[in-house]
Scaffold this motif. Structure first.
Motif, PDB file in Angstrom:
ATOM      1  N   LEU A 151       0.841  -1.196   0.000  1.00  0.00           N
ATOM      2  CA  LEU A 151       0.000   0.000   0.000  1.00  0.00           C
ATOM      3  C   LEU A 151       0.875   1.245   0.000  1.00  0.00           C
ATOM      4  CD1 LEU A 151      -2.501  -1.059   2.830  1.00  0.00           C
ATOM      5  CD2 LEU A 151      -2.945  -1.120   0.361  1.00  0.00           C
ATOM      6  N   LYS A 152       0.693   2.120  -0.972  1.00  0.00           N
ATOM      7  CA  LYS A 152       1.322   3.433  -0.889  1.00  0.00           C
ATOM      8  C   LYS A 152       0.449   4.307   0.019  1.00  0.00           C
ATOM      9  CE  LYS A 152       3.740   3.352  -5.308  1.00  0.00           C
ATOM     10  NZ  LYS A 152       4.027   4.070  -6.569  1.00  0.00           N
ATOM     11  N   ILE A 153       1.086   5.213   0.738  1.00  0.00           N
ATOM     12  CA  ILE A 153       0.345   6.050   1.684  1.00  0.00           C
ATOM     13  C   ILE A 153       0.724   7.501   1.458  1.00  0.00           C
ATOM     14  CG2 ILE A 153      -0.041   6.575   4.130  1.00  0.00           C
ATOM     15  CD1 ILE A 153       0.681   3.669   4.768  1.00  0.00           C
ATOM     16  N   VAL A 154      -0.259   8.345   1.123  1.00  0.00           N
ATOM     17  CA  VAL A 154       0.022   9.770   0.961  1.00  0.00           C
ATOM     18  C   VAL A 154      -0.779  10.580   1.969  1.00  0.00           C
ATOM     19  CG1 VAL A 154       0.625   9.509  -1.474  1.00  0.00           C
ATOM     20  CG2 VAL A 154      -1.675  10.186  -0.865  1.00  0.00           C
ATOM     21  N   VAL A 155      -0.133  11.663   2.452  1.00  0.00           N
ATOM     22  CA  VAL A 155      -0.711  12.468   3.532  1.00  0.00           C
ATOM     23  C   VAL A 155      -0.563  13.965   3.195  1.00  0.00           C
ATOM     24  CG1 VAL A 155      -0.521  10.825   5.437  1.00  0.00           C
ATOM     25  CG2 VAL A 155       1.501  12.065   4.732  1.00  0.00           C
ATOM     26  N   PRO A 156      -1.343  14.432   2.228  1.00  0.00           N
ATOM     27  CA  PRO A 156      -1.170  15.817   1.798  1.00  0.00           C
ATOM     28  C   PRO A 156      -1.534  16.819   2.894  1.00  0.00           C
ATOM     29  CG  PRO A 156      -3.033  14.782   0.659  1.00  0.00           C
ATOM     30  CD  PRO A 156      -2.369  13.715   1.443  1.00  0.00           C
ATOM     31  N   GLY A 157      -0.730  17.876   3.003  1.00  0.00           N
ATOM     32  CA  GLY A 157      -0.938  18.866   4.050  1.00  0.00           C
ATOM     33  C   GLY A 157      -1.249  20.262   3.541  1.00  0.00           C
ATOM     34  N   THR A 158      -1.304  20.418   2.205  1.00  0.00           N
ATOM     35  CA  THR A 158      -1.656  21.731   1.638  1.00  0.00           C
ATOM     36  C   THR A 158      -2.651  21.512   0.505  1.00  0.00           C
ATOM     37  OG1 THR A 158       0.027  21.694  -0.101  1.00  0.00           O
ATOM     38  CG2 THR A 158       0.705  22.561   2.060  1.00  0.00           C
ATOM     39  N   VAL A 159      -3.244  22.590   0.063  1.00  0.00           N
ATOM     40  CA  VAL A 159      -4.182  22.531  -1.063  1.00  0.00           C
ATOM     41  C   VAL A 159      -3.470  22.017  -2.315  1.00  0.00           C
ATOM     42  CG1 VAL A 159      -5.524  23.982  -2.635  1.00  0.00           C
ATOM     43  CG2 VAL A 159      -5.680  24.336  -0.156  1.00  0.00           C
ATOM     44  N   GLU A 160      -2.272  22.549  -2.553  1.00  0.00           N
ATOM     45  CA  GLU A 160      -1.542  22.178  -3.763  1.00  0.00           C
ATOM     46  C   GLU A 160      -1.139  20.703  -3.730  1.00  0.00           C
ATOM     47  OE1 GLU A 160      -0.941  24.782  -1.809  1.00  0.00           O
ATOM     48  OE2 GLU A 160      -1.499  26.460  -3.096  1.00  0.00           O
ATOM     49  N   VAL A 218      10.579  17.235  10.880  1.00  0.00           N
ATOM     50  CA  VAL A 218       9.811  16.504   9.872  1.00  0.00           C
ATOM     51  C   VAL A 218       8.385  16.351  10.392  1.00  0.00           C
ATOM     52  CG1 VAL A 218       9.663  14.403   8.478  1.00  0.00           C
ATOM     53  CG2 VAL A 218      11.904  15.259   9.210  1.00  0.00           C
ATOM     54  N   ALA A 219       7.411  16.765   9.605  1.00  0.00           N
ATOM     55  CA  ALA A 219       6.015  16.729  10.051  1.00  0.00           C
ATOM     56  C   ALA A 219       5.085  16.682   8.856  1.00  0.00           C
ATOM     57  CB  ALA A 219       5.710  17.967  10.900  1.00  0.00           C
ATOM     58  N   THR A 220       3.904  16.100   9.082  1.00  0.00           N
ATOM     59  CA  THR A 220       2.903  15.990   8.008  1.00  0.00           C
ATOM     60  C   THR A 220       1.613  16.689   8.411  1.00  0.00           C
ATOM     61  OG1 THR A 220       1.966  13.950   8.888  1.00  0.00           O
ATOM     62  CG2 THR A 220       3.794  13.710   7.353  1.00  0.00           C
ATOM     63  N   GLN A 221       0.813  16.988   7.421  1.00  0.00           N
ATOM     64  CA  GLN A 221      -0.561  17.462   7.564  1.00  0.00           C
ATOM     65  C   GLN A 221      -0.681  18.578   8.605  1.00  0.00           C
ATOM     66  OE1 GLN A 221      -3.018  13.697   7.451  1.00  0.00           O
ATOM     67  NE2 GLN A 221      -3.200  14.333   5.324  1.00  0.00           N
ATOM     68  N   GLN A 222      -1.527  18.381   9.608  1.00  0.00           N
ATOM     69  CA  GLN A 222      -1.737  19.425  10.608  1.00  0.00           C
ATOM     70  C   GLN A 222      -0.431  19.785  11.322  1.00  0.00           C
ATOM     71  OE1 GLN A 222      -5.340  20.309  13.611  1.00  0.00           O
ATOM     72  NE2 GLN A 222      -4.590  18.231  13.715  1.00  0.00           N
ATOM     73  N   MET A 223       0.423  18.791  11.556  1.00  0.00           N
ATOM     74  CA  MET A 223       1.661  19.027  12.301  1.00  0.00           C
ATOM     75  C   MET A 223       2.676  19.816  11.471  1.00  0.00           C
ATOM     76  SD  MET A 223       1.189  17.958  15.299  1.00  0.00           S
ATOM     77  CE  MET A 223      -0.578  18.233  15.237  1.00  0.00           C
ATOM     78  N   ARG A 224       2.577  19.705  10.159  1.00  0.00           N
ATOM     79  CA  ARG A 224       3.451  20.509   9.296  1.00  0.00           C
ATOM     80  C   ARG A 224       3.212  21.993   9.585  1.00  0.00           C
ATOM     81  NH1 ARG A 224       3.902  21.074   3.019  1.00  0.00           N
ATOM     82  NH2 ARG A 224       3.810  23.323   2.819  1.00  0.00           N
ATOM     83  N   HIS A 225       1.962  22.358   9.704  1.00  0.00           N
ATOM     84  CA  HIS A 225       1.632  23.767   9.930  1.00  0.00           C
ATOM     85  C   HIS A 225       2.061  24.209  11.326  1.00  0.00           C
ATOM     86  CE1 HIS A 225      -0.402  23.977   6.093  1.00  0.00           C
ATOM     87  NE2 HIS A 225      -0.893  22.774   6.368  1.00  0.00           N
TER      88      HIS A 225
END
Lengths: 336, 325
Positions: A151-160, A218-225
């Motif tokens: 399974l590939k897993i993607v976790v987009p954190g911005t609109v783009e 290093v952070a994703t989604q909400q944590m990136r912000h």
């Protein structure tokens, strides 16, 4: 010297609405793309993130019964017959209902058959905490699948990234789980006014969101912000943080993190979700094992607490790592 | 329960069905022997006694139609046309097995003949056939998908989800319930509140046909009517084929829980014998029937010998076939 720029026209859109836009662009590009899920059609989605698709694409967009196992299984079956199904699981927590279909059927079909088939299924799920949905509708569920090859897993954190990664996921010939963070729905961004492949975001490439010298966060989604917020706080103290959003957990872009550590020598990973058995711990283990020489301080995981996501605001807020906590940990490491 | 209208199965067609049933029987006899000699790993689930279901159903299918089946799936995959030698090869874990040795006995699949595979989680494959049928509906191919499962699978959630979805979307699916009276080790009456499984069809808005699962002609007739219904866009059908698992659940099960005389009663109605009686009534000589069975056994033996001679996969082959690059 004169420079001629021919920038494509762009439009403002939020993270929630760009989901429908990305789906529409892929449904329009490839007639093999089909879309199914609970209330995704006539109702436009439980989060109104799929509005207009049923009206525009008709029978290729299907409302299903509340039957998560059948949704994923049917997507696999349709994929085996040459379609490119997108399946929606309304809340990522409901992946528990169809866990077998995801990990035993979807993830393993190609391997088990000795490579006889491609299974280009995209599974979209609304993910994450911070919106007061309580313990069974708030879990960041991406780590559940980290241990399942296939399974590939993607976790987009911005609109783009949401736009570019969802479109890439649908075009991928492998199963891809797309986690859509529901506490980012109001986030603003820009996408091309017309479908444009230049805005596809490749799966497996991290984004260096902010450059810095003293620490790699290093952070994703909400944590990136929140990491970016922490970087702002740190800048006031003279500490510059490099913030990396991996954007994809499988396959993970380790190279970009290692390159950053050559410069900063300090690693902080911020993970929404309990600390054990997740991508954060895996990243730290991998860096510690293979790149120990790069580190001047203990690599540190900042994660949520090992309890379910509580409902009430003070408890849920405390469960989620925030910017000041991230900044405090960074300062400790810088002084290590 | 809807009455089945018997169609005419010609002598040649029934001979062909009998040949395939004999091949499956011989195949499973060899697999059973291999297990006793530790040539096969893990577990296996044999199909002896249920051959008429797989052959009767698949005889009503055409190219482009698909099947999904259970971990007791050798018979279905072979009935749809998977090669004997590569099927043996997969069970032996050979590099040239159907799945390159990655699946084994419980995962035989041959997509080139429409056998989407054997699924080792009870009931997991019913939604797969629903999806294949959905694709058929969207693409307008007219293809049907037949999904084979046991009475045990009728009590798992995917049964409900798959039959309901196929019913509400009017998808061309044949739900083939092989009622062999035992879910693993437990008799159906101890696990199922209403053992009249065919009656469940009404709950999903589809016809239910109960047939003698040991009579390949009866199974074929039911399948033919369900296929016609599916191709014409009227939706799915539940076929309950009453049959009997002549072996235990798996290699470790001697099936001592069966009441005295039950096995003997079903052996007297063995599907190969039932078909032979029909053929005899059509004027086929005993000698011809014996020759057919002997030829099938010889063909299967040769395939088994080929598979035994094939090389093992290399350890590094385990990294292949996960991702599409």
């Amino acid at each position: 010297m004169t420079t001629t720029m021919t920038a494509a026209a762009t439009v403002d859109i939020n993270y929630r609405k760009v989901i429908a836009r990305a789906l529409a662009d892929e449904l329009a590009t490839d007639t093999k793309v089909v879309f199914l899920g609970e209330d995704v059609g006539a109702a436009g989605g439980a989060f109104k993130s799929t509005e207009g698709l049923k009206q525009r694409f008709g029978d290729r967009v299907r409302d299903t019964p509340i039957s998560e196992q059948a949704i994923i299984g049917a997507a696999v079956g349709a994929a085996l017959m040459g379609l490119r199904p997108v399946a929606e699981i309304m809340f990522a927590d409901f992946a528990g209902v169809c866990f077998d279909q995801l990990v035993n059927t979807l993830a393993k079909y190609r391997y088990t058959s000795g490579g006889q088939a491609r299974v280009p299924v995209t599974v979209r799920m609304a993910n994450g905490a911070g919106a007061g949905f309580g313990p069974q509708h708030s879990q960041p569920a991406e780590n559940w699948f980290l241990n399942i090859p296939g399974l590939k897993i993607v976790v987009p954190g911005t609109v783009e990234d949401m736009y570019g990664l969802l479109r890439s996921a649908i075009r991928d010939d492998n199963p891809v789980l797309v986690f859509e963070h529901k506490n980012l729905f109001a986030l603003k961004g820009r996408v091309p006014a017309e479908p444009d492949d230049a805005y596809l975001v490749p799966i497996g490439e991290a984004d260096v969101v902010r450059t810095g010298q003293d620490v790699t966060i290093v952070a994703t989604q909400q944590m990136r912000h929140r990491a970016l917020e922490a970087a702002d706080q740190l800048a006031a103290t003279g500490v510059t943080a490099e913030v990396i959003d991996p954007r994809t957990l499988v396959p993970f872009d380790l190279k970009t993190v290692v390159q950053s550590l050559r410069k900063t020598s300090r690693l902080v990973v911020v993970q929404e979700g309990p600390p054990d058995g997740g991508w954060g711990a895996t990243l730290i283990a991998s860096i510690s094992s293979h790149h120990f020489e790069l580190l001047d301080a203990p690599p540190t995981l900042i994660a949520s607490d090992p309890v379910p996501v509580p409902y009430s605001t003070p408890m849920e807020d405390a469960w989620l790592p925030d910017a000041s906590r991230i900044a405090a940990v960074v300062l400790q490491l810088v002084r290590f | 329960m809807t009455a089945v209208q018997t169609e005419t199965v010609t002598r040649d067609r029934l001979l062909e069905m009998q040949r395939r049933m004999c091949e499956i029987r011989a195949f499973e006899d060899i697999v059973k022997d291999w297990f006793s000699r530790a040539l096969v790993r893990g577990s296996t689930h044999l199909y002896q006694g249920q051959e008429a279901v797989a052959v009767g159903i698949t005889s009503a299918l055409r190219r482009g139609d698909t099947t999904t089946c259970t971990y007791r799936g050798h018979g279905t995959v072979l009935a749809q046309g998977a090669p004997l030698d590569r099927s043996f090869g997969e069970i032996l874990g050979k590099a040239n097995g159907l799945c390159g040795g990655k699946g084994g006995s419980m995962h035989l699949a041959d997509l080139s003949v429409g056998a989407l595979g054997s699924f080792a989680i009870v009931g997991a494959h019913l939604p797969i056939s629903v999806g294949a049928a959905w694709a058929s509906q969207l693409l307008g191919t007219g293809a049907v998908s037949a999904t084979f499962f046991g009475d045990g699978a009728a009590n798992i959630g995917t049964f409900h989800e798959a039959l309901n979805l196929a019913g509400v979307w009017k998808l061309p699916v044949l739900f083939v319930l092989e009622n062999n009276l035992y879910g693993e080790y437990s008799p159906i009456t101890t696990t199922t509140a209403n053992p009249e499984l065919v009656d469940r069809a009404a709950a999903y808005g589809m016809p239910g046909l109960r047939v003698d699962g040991n009579d390949v002609v009866a199974v074929f007739d039911a399948a033919a009517s369900a296929v016609a219904r599916g191709r014409s866009g009227q939706g799915p059908t539940l076929i309950e084929a009453m049959t009997y698992r002549q072996s235990g659940h798996s290699r470790s099960d001697p099936a001592k829980y069966r009441p005295a005389g039950e096995l003997e009663g079903w052996l007297a109605r063995d599907p190969l014998t039932v078909a032979e009686r029909r053929l005899h009534d059509m004027g086929v000589e005993t000698a011809e029937l014996d020759r057919l069975r002997a030829d099938a056994e010889a063909k299967v033996r040769r395939a088994a010998e080929r598979a035994l001679s094939w090389p093992e996969p290399r350890p590094e082959d385990r990294f292949e076939d996960l991702w599409v690059h």
